[in-house]
Design a protein around this motif. Structure first.
Motif, PDB file in Angstrom:
ATOM      1  N   PRO A  12      -5.114  -5.013   1.667  1.00  0.00           N
ATOM      2  CA  PRO A  12      -4.855  -4.752   0.163  1.00  0.00           C
ATOM      3  C   PRO A  12      -4.627  -3.118  -0.077  1.00  0.00           C
ATOM      4  O   PRO A  12      -5.404  -2.357   0.511  1.00  0.00           O
ATOM      5  N   GLY A  13      -3.803  -2.777  -0.786  1.00  0.00           N
ATOM      6  CA  GLY A  13      -3.453  -1.573  -1.420  1.00  0.00           C
ATOM      7  C   GLY A  13      -3.518  -1.538  -2.869  1.00  0.00           C
ATOM      8  O   GLY A  13      -4.367  -0.985  -3.406  1.00  0.00           O
ATOM      9  N   ILE A  14      -2.727  -2.032  -3.650  1.00  0.00           N
ATOM     10  CA  ILE A  14      -2.335  -2.287  -5.041  1.00  0.00           C
ATOM     11  C   ILE A  14      -3.370  -3.563  -5.301  1.00  0.00           C
ATOM     12  O   ILE A  14      -3.171  -4.527  -4.668  1.00  0.00           O
ATOM     13  N   LEU A  15      -4.486  -3.387  -6.248  1.00  0.00           N
ATOM     14  CA  LEU A  15      -5.406  -4.289  -6.010  1.00  0.00           C
ATOM     15  C   LEU A  15      -5.248  -5.117  -7.279  1.00  0.00           C
ATOM     16  O   LEU A  15      -5.348  -6.247  -7.539  1.00  0.00           O
ATOM     17  N   ALA A  16      -4.879  -4.591  -8.617  1.00  0.00           N
ATOM     18  CA  ALA A  16      -4.400  -4.942  -9.753  1.00  0.00           C
ATOM     19  C   ALA A  16      -3.496  -4.343 -10.675  1.00  0.00           C
ATOM     20  O   ALA A  16      -3.589  -2.929 -10.617  1.00  0.00           O
ATOM     21  N   THR A  17      -2.703  -4.999 -11.583  1.00  0.00           N
ATOM     22  CA  THR A  17      -1.958  -4.328 -12.443  1.00  0.00           C
ATOM     23  C   THR A  17      -1.986  -5.079 -13.918  1.00  0.00           C
ATOM     24  O   THR A  17      -2.551  -6.030 -13.864  1.00  0.00           O
ATOM     25  N   ASP A  18      -1.621  -4.296 -14.970  1.00  0.00           N
ATOM     26  CA  ASP A  18      -1.690  -4.554 -16.435  1.00  0.00           C
ATOM     27  C   ASP A  18      -0.544  -3.960 -16.940  1.00  0.00           C
ATOM     28  O   ASP A  18      -0.712  -2.819 -17.264  1.00  0.00           O
ATOM     29  N   LEU A  19       0.375  -4.708 -17.410  1.00  0.00           N
ATOM     30  CA  LEU A  19       1.341  -4.100 -18.226  1.00  0.00           C
ATOM     31  C   LEU A  19       1.535  -4.609 -19.781  1.00  0.00           C
ATOM     32  O   LEU A  19       1.179  -5.955 -19.941  1.00  0.00           O
ATOM     33  N   ARG A  36       1.024  -1.061   0.131  1.00  0.00           N
ATOM     34  CA  ARG A  36       0.188   0.019   0.018  1.00  0.00           C
ATOM     35  C   ARG A  36       0.864   1.264  -0.046  1.00  0.00           C
ATOM     36  O   ARG A  36       2.185   1.124   0.545  1.00  0.00           O
ATOM     37  N   ILE A  37       0.409   2.474  -0.560  1.00  0.00           N
ATOM     38  CA  ILE A  37       1.074   3.728  -0.519  1.00  0.00           C
ATOM     39  C   ILE A  37       1.098   4.117   0.932  1.00  0.00           C
ATOM     40  O   ILE A  37      -0.040   4.737   1.428  1.00  0.00           O
ATOM     41  N   PHE A  41       6.241   0.615 -28.090  1.00  0.00           N
ATOM     42  CA  PHE A  41       5.210   1.538 -27.540  1.00  0.00           C
ATOM     43  C   PHE A  41       4.801   0.634 -26.150  1.00  0.00           C
ATOM     44  O   PHE A  41       4.490  -0.441 -26.320  1.00  0.00           O
ATOM     45  N   THR A  42       4.681   1.617 -25.066  1.00  0.00           N
ATOM     46  CA  THR A  42       4.582   0.840 -23.893  1.00  0.00           C
ATOM     47  C   THR A  42       2.887   1.189 -23.324  1.00  0.00           C
ATOM     48  O   THR A  42       2.866   2.207 -23.672  1.00  0.00           O
ATOM     49  N   TRP A  43       2.562   0.481 -22.381  1.00  0.00           N
ATOM     50  CA  TRP A  43       1.443   1.078 -21.680  1.00  0.00           C
ATOM     51  C   TRP A  43       0.931   0.229 -20.592  1.00  0.00           C
ATOM     52  O   TRP A  43       1.369  -1.116 -20.446  1.00  0.00           O
ATOM     53  N   GLY A  44       0.240   0.702 -19.632  1.00  0.00           N
ATOM     54  CA  GLY A  44      -0.271  -0.193 -18.430  1.00  0.00           C
ATOM     55  C   GLY A  44      -1.246   0.735 -17.370  1.00  0.00           C
ATOM     56  O   GLY A  44      -1.482   1.930 -17.734  1.00  0.00           O
ATOM     57  N   ALA A  45      -1.543  -0.274 -16.534  1.00  0.00           N
ATOM     58  CA  ALA A  45      -2.610   0.641 -15.528  1.00  0.00           C
ATOM     59  C   ALA A  45      -2.405  -0.320 -14.236  1.00  0.00           C
ATOM     60  O   ALA A  45      -2.031  -1.269 -14.106  1.00  0.00           O
ATOM     61  N   VAL A  46      -2.609   0.488 -13.066  1.00  0.00           N
ATOM     62  CA  VAL A  46      -2.871   0.067 -11.829  1.00  0.00           C
ATOM     63  C   VAL A  46      -3.941   0.608 -11.065  1.00  0.00           C
ATOM     64  O   VAL A  46      -4.314   1.792 -11.166  1.00  0.00           O
ATOM     65  N   LEU A  47      -4.656  -0.277 -10.241  1.00  0.00           N
ATOM     66  CA  LEU A  47      -5.818  -0.229  -9.588  1.00  0.00           C
ATOM     67  C   LEU A  47      -5.478  -0.110  -8.165  1.00  0.00           C
ATOM     68  O   LEU A  47      -4.745  -1.411  -7.919  1.00  0.00           O
ATOM     69  N   LEU A  48      -5.466   0.924  -7.360  1.00  0.00           N
ATOM     70  CA  LEU A  48      -5.231   0.680  -5.893  1.00  0.00           C
ATOM     71  C   LEU A  48      -6.179   1.466  -4.915  1.00  0.00           C
ATOM     72  O   LEU A  48      -7.012   2.173  -5.436  1.00  0.00           O
ATOM     73  N   GLN A  49      -6.220   0.802  -3.891  1.00  0.00           N
ATOM     74  CA  GLN A  49      -6.942   1.490  -2.903  1.00  0.00           C
ATOM     75  C   GLN A  49      -6.157   2.516  -1.757  1.00  0.00           C
ATOM     76  O   GLN A  49      -5.216   1.595  -1.466  1.00  0.00           O
ATOM     77  N   TYR A  50      -6.271   3.554  -1.923  1.00  0.00           N
ATOM     78  CA  TYR A  50      -5.042   4.319  -1.331  1.00  0.00           C
ATOM     79  C   TYR A  50      -5.335   4.416   0.355  1.00  0.00           C
ATOM     80  O   TYR A  50      -6.207   4.153   0.658  1.00  0.00           O
TER      81      TYR A  50
END
Length: 324
Positions: free
Chosen positions: A178-185, A5-6, A315-324
């Motif tokens: 849980p803080g970081i819930l899921a990531t996608d790169l 978590r952050i 070319f790169t991309w991605g996302a992070v879903l987190l609960q602060y």
């Protein structure tokens, strides 16, 4: 199970703030015509910050890191992992992370750079999350830091008006909640040429062209599609929906790309964190800069669900879903 978590956020911008009018006046001396109206209409940018010639990415990173560590209620020696996302490192090697480590007075922990351009912070955060979950670290300092003004062609008004310098940082720590819930790169090297700095160093000489080159239309078309897809994939991994997102904090590249992504996710624009108007595109630094601004401004609160996402050269991309 261990989560991450952050614990604290921080940011830093060089003192020199350059408005569109000031930049236009400087470009006019080179015979390049532009205006505040032209820049704002196409990008949403009104100002950016440029570092002094002697200032490096690690110096910007140090300021942002100290703010994040302080916000987490820690000391630099509490950090046991340092990851710096940057496309403008201090030197060929060692990494800017190692240089930052020395400036913070930290000894012995792993320190390395991640190079995924504007997606760099999302990549770095994902790596740190994985290492914490694996037990390889307890408190990670994750930084995005750039001096993009060094690689701009100020004879090309389509690119030189877009970018700025700055740094943002977070302290990511092990947690039972849980803080970081899921990531996608993702990455697709077939699109290397649409956004690149085609230069290198060999035999003490610069080979190629060490200035930023971008096909703006190609980047726009690619960005809007992949950002939506990555956000949806991340939500699916976390068993969440768009309605669960409290704040969308995207890479601050262009207001039209950001607003288009929000609309595709059926999010009202007041859930979109925007700093591109004052910072310009700070590449890997843009997401943590925007995050820190939203936290310190009182918009993002503990318990909020945040969608972070970026797209950049590669070319790169991605996302992070987190609960602060």
């Amino acid at each position: 199970m261990t989560f991450s978590r952050i614990a604290g956020t921080g940011s830093y911008l060089p003192p020199r703030r350059v408005t569109n009018d000031e930049l236009a006046a400087e470009l006019a001396q080179r015979g390049i015509e532009t205006s505040d109206e032209w820049i704002v209409e196409r990008t949403g940018i009104r100002a950016r910050h440029f570092a002094a010639p002697e200032v490096t990415s690690s110096e910007l990173a140090e300021h942002a890191s100290r703010h994040a560590i302080e916000a987490a209620g820690l000391q630099p020696t509490d950090i046991d992992l340092i990851i710096v996302a940057t496309s403008t490192p201090d030197m060929v090697f060692p990494s800017s992370a190692c240089i930052l480590q020395a400036k913070l007075g930290i000894v012995g922990c792993p320190a390395f750079d991640v190079q995924a351009v504007c997606s760099g912070f999302v990549y770095a955060l994902t790596v740190a999350d994985s290492m914490i979950k694996a037990g390889a670290a307890r408190r990670a300092l994750v930084v995005g830091a750039e001096v993009f003004s060094r690689i701009l062609d100020f004879n090309d008004r389509t690119t030189c008006v877009l970018f700025g310098d700055g740094a943002g940082a977070v302290v990511l720590e092990a947690s039972e909640k849980p803080g970081i819930l899921a990531t996608d790169l993702h990455a697709d090297g077939r699109h290397v040429g649409v956004l690149c700095v085609p230069g290198s160093v060999s035999g003490g000489k610069v080979l190629g062209e060490p200035l930023l080159r971008m096909d703006g239309q190609a980047v726009f078309k690619l960005a809007v599609g992949v950002l939506e897809a990555s956000a949806r994939a991340t939500l699916a991994k976390a068993n969440c929906t768009e309605a669960d997102i409290d704040w969308l904090i995207p890479h601050q590249a262009n207001i039209r790309i950001m607003q288009s992504t929000a609309r595709k996710l059926k999010l009202p624009l007041d859930k979109l964190v925007v700093t591109v108007d004052q910072h310009g595109n700070t590449s890997a630094a843009s997401i943590p800069l925007a995050l820190d601004a939203a936290v310190r401004g009182g918009r993002v609160k503990r318990g909020d669900k945040l969608m972070l996402e970026g797209v950049g050269g590669g070319f790169t991309w991605g996302a992070v879903l987190l609960q602060y």
